[in-house]
Design an enzyme around this catalytic site. Structure first.
Site, PDB file in Angstrom:
ATOM      1  N   ASP A  70       0.818  -1.208   0.000  1.00  0.00           N
ATOM      2  CA  ASP A  70       0.000   0.000   0.000  1.00  0.00           C
ATOM      3  C   ASP A  70       0.858   1.266   0.000  1.00  0.00           C
ATOM      4  O   ASP A  70       0.414   2.314   0.463  1.00  0.00           O
ATOM      5  CB  ASP A  70      -0.902  -0.003   1.229  1.00  0.00           C
ATOM      6  CG  ASP A  70      -0.110  -0.114   2.529  1.00  0.00           C
ATOM      7  OD1 ASP A  70       0.741  -1.011   2.623  1.00  0.00           O
ATOM      8  OD2 ASP A  70      -0.329   0.704   3.435  1.00  0.00           O
ATOM      9  N   ARG A  92       4.232   1.540 -11.895  1.00  0.00           N
ATOM     10  CA  ARG A  92       3.616   1.105 -10.623  1.00  0.00           C
ATOM     11  C   ARG A  92       2.654  -0.057 -10.901  1.00  0.00           C
ATOM     12  O   ARG A  92       2.621  -1.049 -10.178  1.00  0.00           O
ATOM     13  CB  ARG A  92       2.858   2.272  -9.956  1.00  0.00           C
ATOM     14  CG  ARG A  92       3.774   3.368  -9.430  1.00  0.00           C
ATOM     15  CD  ARG A  92       3.046   4.322  -8.506  1.00  0.00           C
ATOM     16  NE  ARG A  92       1.985   5.083  -9.145  1.00  0.00           N
ATOM     17  CZ  ARG A  92       2.149   6.247  -9.780  1.00  0.00           C
ATOM     18  NH1 ARG A  92       3.351   6.795  -9.852  1.00  0.00           N
ATOM     19  NH2 ARG A  92       1.132   6.870 -10.337  1.00  0.00           N
ATOM     20  N   LYS A 182      -6.518  -0.061   6.465  1.00  0.00           N
ATOM     21  CA  LYS A 182      -5.313   0.146   7.266  1.00  0.00           C
ATOM     22  C   LYS A 182      -5.105   1.634   7.528  1.00  0.00           C
ATOM     23  O   LYS A 182      -5.317   2.455   6.625  1.00  0.00           O
ATOM     24  CB  LYS A 182      -4.109  -0.422   6.531  1.00  0.00           C
ATOM     25  CG  LYS A 182      -2.799  -0.076   7.227  1.00  0.00           C
ATOM     26  CD  LYS A 182      -1.610  -0.238   6.344  1.00  0.00           C
ATOM     27  CE  LYS A 182      -0.718   0.970   6.487  1.00  0.00           C
ATOM     28  NZ  LYS A 182       0.632   0.743   5.958  1.00  0.00           N
ATOM     29  N   GLU A 222      -2.793   0.288  13.566  1.00  0.00           N
ATOM     30  CA  GLU A 222      -1.325   0.260  13.457  1.00  0.00           C
ATOM     31  C   GLU A 222      -0.657   1.513  14.036  1.00  0.00           C
ATOM     32  O   GLU A 222      -0.431   2.491  13.331  1.00  0.00           O
ATOM     33  CB  GLU A 222      -0.915   0.128  11.972  1.00  0.00           C
ATOM     34  CG  GLU A 222       0.600   0.093  11.778  1.00  0.00           C
ATOM     35  CD  GLU A 222       1.029  -0.036  10.318  1.00  0.00           C
ATOM     36  OE1 GLU A 222       0.162  -0.088   9.433  1.00  0.00           O
ATOM     37  OE2 GLU A 222       2.250  -0.079  10.076  1.00  0.00           O
ATOM     38  N   GLU A 224       2.647   2.432  14.720  1.00  0.00           N
ATOM     39  CA  GLU A 224       4.015   1.904  14.553  1.00  0.00           C
ATOM     40  C   GLU A 224       4.962   2.630  15.501  1.00  0.00           C
ATOM     41  O   GLU A 224       5.125   3.850  15.418  1.00  0.00           O
ATOM     42  CB  GLU A 224       4.500   2.073  13.104  1.00  0.00           C
ATOM     43  CG  GLU A 224       5.965   1.644  12.966  1.00  0.00           C
ATOM     44  CD  GLU A 224       6.468   1.544  11.531  1.00  0.00           C
ATOM     45  OE1 GLU A 224       5.668   1.667  10.590  1.00  0.00           O
ATOM     46  OE2 GLU A 224       7.692   1.338  11.381  1.00  0.00           O
ATOM     47  N   LYS A 264      -1.707  -4.261  14.006  1.00  0.00           N
ATOM     48  CA  LYS A 264      -0.439  -4.311  13.278  1.00  0.00           C
ATOM     49  C   LYS A 264       0.621  -3.616  14.139  1.00  0.00           C
ATOM     50  O   LYS A 264       0.921  -2.438  13.947  1.00  0.00           O
ATOM     51  CB  LYS A 264      -0.608  -3.632  11.912  1.00  0.00           C
ATOM     52  CG  LYS A 264       0.638  -3.701  11.054  1.00  0.00           C
ATOM     53  CD  LYS A 264       0.319  -3.602   9.576  1.00  0.00           C
ATOM     54  CE  LYS A 264       1.578  -3.375   8.764  1.00  0.00           C
ATOM     55  NZ  LYS A 264       1.411  -3.570   7.346  1.00  0.00           N
ATOM     56  N   SER A 306       7.185  -5.072   9.505  1.00  0.00           N
ATOM     57  CA  SER A 306       8.599  -5.464   9.564  1.00  0.00           C
ATOM     58  C   SER A 306       9.501  -4.293   9.947  1.00  0.00           C
ATOM     59  O   SER A 306      10.571  -4.509  10.536  1.00  0.00           O
ATOM     60  CB  SER A 306       9.059  -6.104   8.251  1.00  0.00           C
ATOM     61  OG  SER A 306       8.909  -5.234   7.152  1.00  0.00           O
ATOM     62  N   GLY A 307       9.118  -3.065   9.622  1.00  0.00           N
ATOM     63  CA  GLY A 307       9.758  -1.879  10.181  1.00  0.00           C
ATOM     64  C   GLY A 307      11.218  -1.622   9.844  1.00  0.00           C
ATOM     65  O   GLY A 307      11.852  -0.827  10.520  1.00  0.00           O
ATOM     66  N   GLY A 308      11.780  -2.304   8.853  1.00  0.00           N
ATOM     67  CA  GLY A 308      13.178  -2.087   8.509  1.00  0.00           C
ATOM     68  C   GLY A 308      14.077  -3.253   8.909  1.00  0.00           C
ATOM     69  O   GLY A 308      15.289  -3.236   8.670  1.00  0.00           O
ATOM     70  N   SER A 333       2.294  -8.847   8.392  1.00  0.00           N
ATOM     71  CA  SER A 333       1.708  -7.927   7.407  1.00  0.00           C
ATOM     72  C   SER A 333       2.877  -7.086   6.914  1.00  0.00           C
ATOM     73  O   SER A 333       2.963  -5.899   7.192  1.00  0.00           O
ATOM     74  CB  SER A 333       0.636  -7.056   8.069  1.00  0.00           C
ATOM     75  OG  SER A 333       0.180  -6.089   7.150  1.00  0.00           O
ATOM     76  N   TYR A 395       6.996   6.472   5.290  1.00  0.00           N
ATOM     77  CA  TYR A 395       6.379   5.431   4.474  1.00  0.00           C
ATOM     78  C   TYR A 395       5.516   6.039   3.389  1.00  0.00           C
ATOM     79  O   TYR A 395       4.762   6.936   3.635  1.00  0.00           O
ATOM     80  CB  TYR A 395       5.548   4.513   5.370  1.00  0.00           C
ATOM     81  CG  TYR A 395       5.257   3.210   4.711  1.00  0.00           C
ATOM     82  CD1 TYR A 395       4.052   3.017   4.066  1.00  0.00           C
ATOM     83  CD2 TYR A 395       6.207   2.208   4.683  1.00  0.00           C
ATOM     84  CE1 TYR A 395       3.799   1.820   3.425  1.00  0.00           C
ATOM     85  CE2 TYR A 395       5.961   1.028   4.045  1.00  0.00           C
ATOM     86  CZ  TYR A 395       4.753   0.831   3.416  1.00  0.00           C
ATOM     87  OH  TYR A 395       4.501  -0.343   2.773  1.00  0.00           O
TER      88      TYR A 395
HETATM   89  P1  13P Z   1       6.932  -2.581   6.654  1.00  0.00           P
HETATM   90  O1  13P Z   1       6.707  -4.054   6.804  1.00  0.00           O
HETATM   91  O2  13P Z   1       7.811  -2.222   5.499  1.00  0.00           O
HETATM   92  O3  13P Z   1       7.360  -1.939   7.958  1.00  0.00           O
HETATM   93  O4  13P Z   1       5.512  -1.951   6.280  1.00  0.00           O
HETATM   94  C1  13P Z   1       4.683  -1.440   7.224  1.00  0.00           C
HETATM   95  C2  13P Z   1       3.375  -1.056   6.717  1.00  0.00           C
HETATM   96  O5  13P Z   1       2.630  -0.429   7.431  1.00  0.00           O
HETATM   97  C3  13P Z   1       2.934  -1.460   5.381  1.00  0.00           C
HETATM   98  O6  13P Z   1       1.536  -1.502   5.315  1.00  0.00           O
END
Ligand code: 13P
Length: 395
Positions: A70, A92, A182, A222, A224, A264, A306-308, A333, A395
């Site tokens: 996304d 894209r 999301k 989410e 984060e 998430k 996954s966050g990096g 996710s 992001y």
């Molecule tokens: P990542 O797994 O790259 O951290 O992506 C997070 C996200 O919110 C994608 O929807």
């Protein structure tokens, strides 16, 4: 079943029922006699409640998780630039087509989060992307937030926009086939986090969740907690507990049905610049401790970002969390941790499409095994072990 009883209460309307009275029998001194007492249980029943519960359960099904693709057009542009491609709609679309038409993807992937442009796009042969997903039994999802902007009065923190017009946008997304949504907001540990930023993040997520449910979309919640910083894992645990307690406080205030949401979270890790790295076992221990303290078992699924982290790290950590049964489905996710090798393999060349799709299946299968607690990192490529942390990543 809970979903059936929710729906029966008021299937046609979307309203707060509140304080439903139930009769409960309680024991008395005599084993043959029972006293009756009234117990009040607040229940929110909406037109979509039964469907929301079903959708959330489908996404949180054994051995499956979410493919997050996304990225906004700007962020997708960064992905394409990494392999020398221009950020055009055609490029894209070609990239998303590669991902969404991977044969067999539905064996490991239960949901795909799309950007608005992708939700309305089709393959070059004219088949809607949402139909490609449905054929693989993958639920289409949609990113609905409008991104982060500076939060005045805070310590250089941000807040997430997108509530204005969200109800009507959600109605349209549902018509187009989306069944979950999301909303990603962030919390920065090095910036504080300030009480204001945490409250704003939690309130925004709760308002979004209530609006999504009212329009038939399962909200992914989410907040984060960014990896940035040199703090130890204990500090991340402390902040994560604070953030999730506020999120659940406001979810309850907004009468969100917990059986119809997905979370998430970030995994609880040391800051990316901390002197020591933590093992998957330690990360699993801290993350599950935090979740058990804060997340009711009514929530069906925890779908980590996954966050990096590197692809392999994210998979190993997920695997470590699934070594014993959990109260919720614990899965993935991922965006970066599912796409990195795919992009590197593809390089924008049509002759590499099949190989790139195979590499997506490799990652999806690895995470599927990790969801079942059966993954081993044996034979993983060097590329998949490369970390992707970028300081101050947007992001
Ligand atoms: P990542 O797994 O790259 O951290 O992506 C997070 C996200 O919110 C994608 O929807």
């Amino acid at each position: 079943m809970a979903c059936a009883s929710f729906a029966k209460l008021n299937a046609a309307s979307s309203q707060w029922i509140g304080q439903q009275s139930f009769t409960q029998r309680t024991g008395s001194s005599s084993s043959t006699r029972f006293a009756t007492r009234r117990v009040s249980v607040p229940i929110r029943a909406g037109a979509y409640t039964e469907e929301l519960v079903k959708t959330a359960k489908t996404i949180a099904s054994p051995g499956r998780g979410i493919l997050a693709i996304d990225e906004s057009n700007a962020t997708c542009g960064k992905r394409l630039a990494s392999i020398g491609l221009d950020n055009t709609e055609t490029n894209r679309q070609a990239y998303r087509q590669l991902l969404l038409t991977t044969p067999g993807l539905g064996d490991y992937i239960s949901g795909a989060i799309l950007f608005e442009e992708t939700l309305y796009q089709s393959t070059t042969d004219g088949k809607k992307f949402v139909d490609c997903l449905r054929e693989e039994k993958i639920v289409p999802g949609i990113k609905v937030d409008k991104g982060l902007v500076p939060l005045p009065g805070s310590n250089n923190e941000s807040w997430c926009q997108g509530l204005d017009g969200l109800a009507s946008r959600s109605t349209e997304y549902y018509k187009q086939g989306a069944r979950f949504a999301k909303w990603r907001t962030v919390v920065s540990i090095p910036c504080g986090p300030s009480a204001l930023a945490v409250k704003e993040a939690a309130w925004g997520l709760a308002r979004y969740a209530a609006i999504s449910q009212d329009n038939g979309l399962v909200p992914i919640v989410e907040p984060e907690i960014l990896l940035d910083g040199d703090h130890p894992i204990e500090r991340t645990l402390e902040v994560a507990e604070k953030v999730w307690s506020e999120v659940f406080f406001y979810l309850a205030e907004n009468n969100v049905v917990l059986e119809g949401i997905l979370l998430k979270p970030s995994m609880v890790t040391p800051g990316a610049e901390h002197k020591e790295k933590a093992s998957p076992e330690t990360i699993a221990k801290y993350t599950l401790t935090m979740l058990k303290r804060r997340v009711p078992p009514a929530v069906p699924g925890i779908m980590f970002l996954s966050g990096g982290q590197s692809e392999v790290e994210a998979t190993l950590n997920l695997n470590a969390m699934n070594q014993a049964p959990n109260p919720w489905h614990v899965s993935f996710s991922y965006a970066r941790a599912l796409q990195n090798t795919v992009l590197k393999t593809w390089q924008g060349r049509p002759e590499n499409t099949e190989a790139a799709q195979k590499s997506l299946l490799v990652r999806a299968k690895a995470n599927s095994l990790a969801q079942l607690g059966k993954y081993s990192a044996e034979g993983e490529s060097e590329e998949a072990k490369k970390g992707m942390f970028v300081r101050g990543y947007t992001y």
